[in-house]
Design a protein around this motif. Structure first.
Motif, PDB file in Angstrom:
ATOM      1  N   ALA A   1      68.599 -16.243   1.172  1.00  0.00           N
ATOM      2  CA  ALA A   1      69.623 -15.250   0.847  1.00  0.00           C
ATOM      3  C   ALA A   1      69.134 -13.850   1.187  1.00  0.00           C
ATOM      4  O   ALA A   1      69.884 -13.037   1.731  1.00  0.00           O
ATOM      5  N   ALA A   2      67.872 -13.565   0.893  1.00  0.00           N
ATOM      6  CA  ALA A   2      67.312 -12.247   1.193  1.00  0.00           C
ATOM      7  C   ALA A   2      67.245 -12.020   2.702  1.00  0.00           C
ATOM      8  O   ALA A   2      67.576 -10.935   3.188  1.00  0.00           O
ATOM      9  N   VAL A   3      66.815 -13.023   3.447  1.00  0.00           N
ATOM     10  CA  VAL A   3      66.760 -12.920   4.906  1.00  0.00           C
ATOM     11  C   VAL A   3      68.157 -12.672   5.451  1.00  0.00           C
ATOM     12  O   VAL A   3      68.369 -11.786   6.283  1.00  0.00           O
ATOM     13  N   MET A   4      69.120 -13.426   4.992  1.00  0.00           N
ATOM     14  CA  MET A   4      70.496 -13.287   5.462  1.00  0.00           C
ATOM     15  C   MET A   4      71.046 -11.902   5.137  1.00  0.00           C
ATOM     16  O   MET A   4      71.733 -11.289   5.956  1.00  0.00           O
TER      17      MET A   4
ATOM     18  N   GLY B   1      77.616 -16.066  11.973  1.00  0.00           N
ATOM     19  CA  GLY B   1      76.545 -15.864  12.938  1.00  0.00           C
ATOM     20  C   GLY B   1      75.175 -15.725  12.324  1.00  0.00           C
ATOM     21  O   GLY B   1      74.164 -16.047  12.950  1.00  0.00           O
ATOM     22  N   VAL B   2      75.124 -15.253  11.086  1.00  0.00           N
ATOM     23  CA  VAL B   2      73.837 -14.972  10.471  1.00  0.00           C
ATOM     24  C   VAL B   2      73.030 -16.241  10.208  1.00  0.00           C
ATOM     25  O   VAL B   2      71.810 -16.217  10.252  1.00  0.00           O
ATOM     26  N   ARG B   3      73.673 -17.343   9.994  1.00  0.00           N
ATOM     27  CA  ARG B   3      72.937 -18.593   9.748  1.00  0.00           C
ATOM     28  C   ARG B   3      72.136 -19.009  10.980  1.00  0.00           C
ATOM     29  O   ARG B   3      70.984 -19.418  10.867  1.00  0.00           O
ATOM     30  N   ALA B   4      72.748 -18.891  12.151  1.00  0.00           N
ATOM     31  CA  ALA B   4      72.049 -19.250  13.391  1.00  0.00           C
ATOM     32  C   ALA B   4      70.907 -18.279  13.665  1.00  0.00           C
ATOM     33  O   ALA B   4      69.804 -18.692  14.047  1.00  0.00           O
TER      34      ALA B   4
ATOM     35  N   GLN C   1      66.688 -18.813  13.893  1.00  0.00           N
ATOM     36  CA  GLN C   1      65.859 -18.316  14.992  1.00  0.00           C
ATOM     37  C   GLN C   1      64.735 -17.426  14.470  1.00  0.00           C
ATOM     38  O   GLN C   1      63.593 -17.524  14.935  1.00  0.00           O
ATOM     39  N   VAL C   2      65.048 -16.561  13.522  1.00  0.00           N
ATOM     40  CA  VAL C   2      64.041 -15.669  12.955  1.00  0.00           C
ATOM     41  C   VAL C   2      62.962 -16.477  12.252  1.00  0.00           C
ATOM     42  O   VAL C   2      61.762 -16.252  12.453  1.00  0.00           O
ATOM     43  N   LEU C   3      63.351 -17.431  11.427  1.00  0.00           N
ATOM     44  CA  LEU C   3      62.388 -18.210  10.652  1.00  0.00           C
ATOM     45  C   LEU C   3      61.505 -19.100  11.522  1.00  0.00           C
ATOM     46  O   LEU C   3      60.383 -19.417  11.144  1.00  0.00           O
ATOM     47  N   THR C   4      61.998 -19.493  12.694  1.00  0.00           N
ATOM     48  CA  THR C   4      61.203 -20.341  13.586  1.00  0.00           C
ATOM     49  C   THR C   4      60.499 -19.546  14.678  1.00  0.00           C
ATOM     50  O   THR C   4      59.837 -20.129  15.532  1.00  0.00           O
TER      51      THR C   4
END
Length: 61
Positions: free
Chosen positions: A4-7, A20-23, A27-30
């Motif tokens: 939630a914080a990342v999003m 779009g934020v989920r995709a 990408q950011v986390l990987t």
């Protein structure tokens, strides 16, 4: 909670919607999200300010 914080940071900084934020989050986390080094450093700084460990690095092309 971390997701939630990342999003929240991604939506605020990138101006993208919930769909779009989920995709982008994935990408950011990987480590697959890319941009210019200054852009990535700014995003990493914003994530760290929200309590999320983040770094920006160059990739070999």
């Amino acid at each position: 909670m971390r997701n939630a914080a990342v999003m929240r940071v991604l939506r605020a900084e990138l101006g993208i919607g919930l769909d779009g934020v989920r995709a982008v989050r994935e990408q950011v986390l990987t480590g697959q999200y890319s941009g210019t080094l200054p852009e990535m450093e700014l995003l990493a700084r914003k994530l760290r300010a929200s309590g999320i460990e983040a770094t920006a690095s160059r990739t070999a092309d």
